[in-house]
Design a protein around this motif. Sequence first.
Motif, PDB file in Angstrom:
ATOM      1  N   ARG A   7       0.923  -1.345  -0.093  1.00  0.00           N
ATOM      2  CA  ARG A   7      -0.077  -0.115  -0.077  1.00  0.00           C
ATOM      3  C   ARG A   7       0.924   1.289  -0.087  1.00  0.00           C
ATOM      4  NH1 ARG A   7      -0.590   4.324   2.393  1.00  0.00           N
ATOM      5  NH2 ARG A   7       0.926   3.707   3.768  1.00  0.00           N
ATOM      6  N   LYS A   8       0.431   2.057  -1.052  1.00  0.00           N
ATOM      7  CA  LYS A   8       0.981   3.426  -0.791  1.00  0.00           C
ATOM      8  C   LYS A   8      -0.172   4.568  -1.405  1.00  0.00           C
ATOM      9  CE  LYS A   8       3.540   4.930  -4.997  1.00  0.00           C
ATOM     10  NZ  LYS A   8       4.686   5.254  -5.550  1.00  0.00           N
ATOM     11  N   SER A   9       0.157   5.832  -0.934  1.00  0.00           N
ATOM     12  CA  SER A   9      -0.625   6.830  -1.118  1.00  0.00           C
ATOM     13  C   SER A   9      -0.656   6.969  -2.510  1.00  0.00           C
ATOM     14  CB  SER A   9      -0.339   8.166  -0.296  1.00  0.00           C
ATOM     15  OG  SER A   9      -0.596   7.778   0.979  1.00  0.00           O
ATOM     16  N   ARG A  11      -2.090   9.842  -5.642  1.00  0.00           N
ATOM     17  CA  ARG A  11      -2.509  11.083  -5.570  1.00  0.00           C
ATOM     18  C   ARG A  11      -2.902  11.490  -7.182  1.00  0.00           C
ATOM     19  NH1 ARG A  11       1.694  11.353  -1.606  1.00  0.00           N
ATOM     20  NH2 ARG A  11       0.757  11.617   0.426  1.00  0.00           N
ATOM     21  N   GLY A  62      -3.475  20.017   1.075  1.00  0.00           N
ATOM     22  CA  GLY A  62      -3.095  18.444   1.126  1.00  0.00           C
ATOM     23  C   GLY A  62      -4.431  17.672   0.463  1.00  0.00           C
ATOM     24  N   VAL A 110      -5.692   7.847  -1.303  1.00  0.00           N
ATOM     25  CA  VAL A 110      -5.091   8.621  -0.451  1.00  0.00           C
ATOM     26  C   VAL A 110      -5.930   9.322   0.885  1.00  0.00           C
ATOM     27  CG1 VAL A 110      -4.796  10.577  -1.685  1.00  0.00           C
ATOM     28  CG2 VAL A 110      -3.285  10.489  -0.059  1.00  0.00           C
ATOM     29  N   TRP A 111      -5.407   8.997   1.979  1.00  0.00           N
ATOM     30  CA  TRP A 111      -6.131   9.836   3.025  1.00  0.00           C
ATOM     31  C   TRP A 111      -5.770  11.360   3.143  1.00  0.00           C
ATOM     32  CZ3 TRP A 111      -5.629   6.539   8.407  1.00  0.00           C
ATOM     33  CH2 TRP A 111      -6.088   7.289   9.464  1.00  0.00           C
ATOM     34  N   ILE A 112      -6.828  11.860   3.363  1.00  0.00           N
ATOM     35  CA  ILE A 112      -6.756  13.287   3.434  1.00  0.00           C
ATOM     36  C   ILE A 112      -7.409  13.765   4.755  1.00  0.00           C
ATOM     37  CG2 ILE A 112      -7.410  15.680   2.366  1.00  0.00           C
ATOM     38  CD1 ILE A 112      -7.447  14.108  -0.484  1.00  0.00           C
ATOM     39  N   GLY A 113      -6.170  14.378   5.619  1.00  0.00           N
ATOM     40  CA  GLY A 113      -6.575  14.737   6.862  1.00  0.00           C
ATOM     41  C   GLY A 113      -7.812  15.931   7.010  1.00  0.00           C
ATOM     42  N   ARG A 155      10.035   0.854   5.677  1.00  0.00           N
ATOM     43  CA  ARG A 155      10.306   1.903   6.733  1.00  0.00           C
ATOM     44  C   ARG A 155      10.660   1.223   8.134  1.00  0.00           C
ATOM     45  NH1 ARG A 155       5.926   5.484   3.949  1.00  0.00           N
ATOM     46  NH2 ARG A 155       4.535   4.192   5.145  1.00  0.00           N
TER      47      ARG A 155
HETATM   48  C1  FMN Z   1      -4.055  11.478   9.597  1.00  0.00           C
HETATM   49  C2  FMN Z   1      -3.237  11.578   8.040  1.00  0.00           C
HETATM   50  C3  FMN Z   1      -3.613  12.504   7.241  1.00  0.00           C
HETATM   51  C4  FMN Z   1      -2.935  12.644   6.133  1.00  0.00           C
HETATM   52  N1  FMN Z   1      -3.709  13.852   5.111  1.00  0.00           N
HETATM   53  C5  FMN Z   1      -2.993  13.962   3.834  1.00  0.00           C
HETATM   54  C6  FMN Z   1      -3.261  14.975   3.028  1.00  0.00           C
HETATM   55  O1  FMN Z   1      -4.004  16.122   3.559  1.00  0.00           O
HETATM   56  N2  FMN Z   1      -2.966  15.114   1.877  1.00  0.00           N
HETATM   57  C7  FMN Z   1      -2.298  13.890   1.201  1.00  0.00           C
HETATM   58  O2  FMN Z   1      -1.836  14.058   0.240  1.00  0.00           O
HETATM   59  N3  FMN Z   1      -1.685  12.933   2.069  1.00  0.00           N
HETATM   60  C8  FMN Z   1      -1.939  13.007   3.335  1.00  0.00           C
HETATM   61  N4  FMN Z   1      -1.919  11.872   4.105  1.00  0.00           N
HETATM   62  C9  FMN Z   1      -0.986  10.691   3.696  1.00  0.00           C
HETATM   63  C10 FMN Z   1       0.497  10.746   4.098  1.00  0.00           C
HETATM   64  O3  FMN Z   1       1.104  11.851   3.428  1.00  0.00           O
HETATM   65  C11 FMN Z   1       1.213   9.573   3.623  1.00  0.00           C
HETATM   66  O4  FMN Z   1       0.672   8.230   4.213  1.00  0.00           O
HETATM   67  C12 FMN Z   1       2.603   9.549   4.086  1.00  0.00           C
HETATM   68  O5  FMN Z   1       3.345  10.586   3.364  1.00  0.00           O
HETATM   69  C13 FMN Z   1       3.111   8.074   3.789  1.00  0.00           C
HETATM   70  O6  FMN Z   1       3.103   7.610   2.585  1.00  0.00           O
HETATM   71  P1  FMN Z   1       2.474   6.410   2.196  1.00  0.00           P
HETATM   72  O7  FMN Z   1       1.099   6.448   2.537  1.00  0.00           O
HETATM   73  O8  FMN Z   1       2.741   6.315   0.514  1.00  0.00           O
HETATM   74  O9  FMN Z   1       2.995   5.246   2.786  1.00  0.00           O
HETATM   75  C14 FMN Z   1      -2.288  11.681   5.417  1.00  0.00           C
HETATM   76  C15 FMN Z   1      -2.097  10.742   6.152  1.00  0.00           C
HETATM   77  C16 FMN Z   1      -2.691  10.416   7.469  1.00  0.00           C
HETATM   78  C17 FMN Z   1      -2.370   9.196   8.327  1.00  0.00           C
END
Ligand code: FMN
Length: 165
Positions: A7-9, A11, A62, A110-113, A155
């Motif tokens: 899994r990775k984010s 976008r 984000g 991708v999770w957006i906070g 990681r």
């Molecule tokens: C609580 C939380 C908030 C996040 N908010 C954002 C966001 O607003 N925009 C975004 O592009 N990624 C966001 N992310 C994704 C993180 O940037 C990402 O998980 C982190 O850089 C690690 O990369 P990976 O998911 O590819 O392993 C968020 C992740 C978490 C857990």
Amino acid sequence: MSLILSRKSIRKFTTEGVDQTSIDAMLTAAMQAPSARNQQPWEFIVIKNKPMIDQLSEVSNGAKPLKSAPLAIMPVIKKDAPAPHMCPQDLAAATQNILLTATELNLGAVWIGVFPLEDRIQKVREIIDLPSHLTPFCMIAIGHPDQSTEVTKLRYDASRITVVE
Ligand SMILES: Cc1cc2nc3c(=O)[nH]c(=O)nc-3n(C[C@H](O)[C@H](O)[C@H](O)COP(=O)(O)O)c2cc1C
């Protein structure tokens, strides 16, 4: 384990939509998450309306990945849960289940906070007419990846581990 490690984010997404079977699988996984006292303090807003997704992409810097996403799922916190302090953890577990299921289905996400930042919560409320007993927790941009999905770095770090015997 292989699912978790792959899994990775993501976008950037193609314009292809996400089928209903995949949406149902992600929501089924979300609702199977652990929660304090099994309180399940969640609901999920499934947003397929592209103009609305575009508006949500302006909620924060984000949130930009939503611009190319055909689908957003917004987990929301229900008011009056029996263990209210645990709600963010519960919602985070549900969110992670959605991300993992997206990976399993070869989708990107991708999770957006949003929560607990009040300005973001308010901006989301202005775009989506949420009843007052629901609070947006986060937004998940979902679609077919239009970027590499390869995870290049593990990681794992042994120095972060303390063993107590
Ligand atoms: C609580 C939380 C908030 C996040 N908010 C954002 C966001 O607003 N925009 C975004 O592009 N990624 C966001 N992310 C994704 C993180 O940037 C990402 O998980 C982190 O850089 C690690 O990369 P990976 O998911 O590819 O392993 C968020 C992740 C978490 C857990």
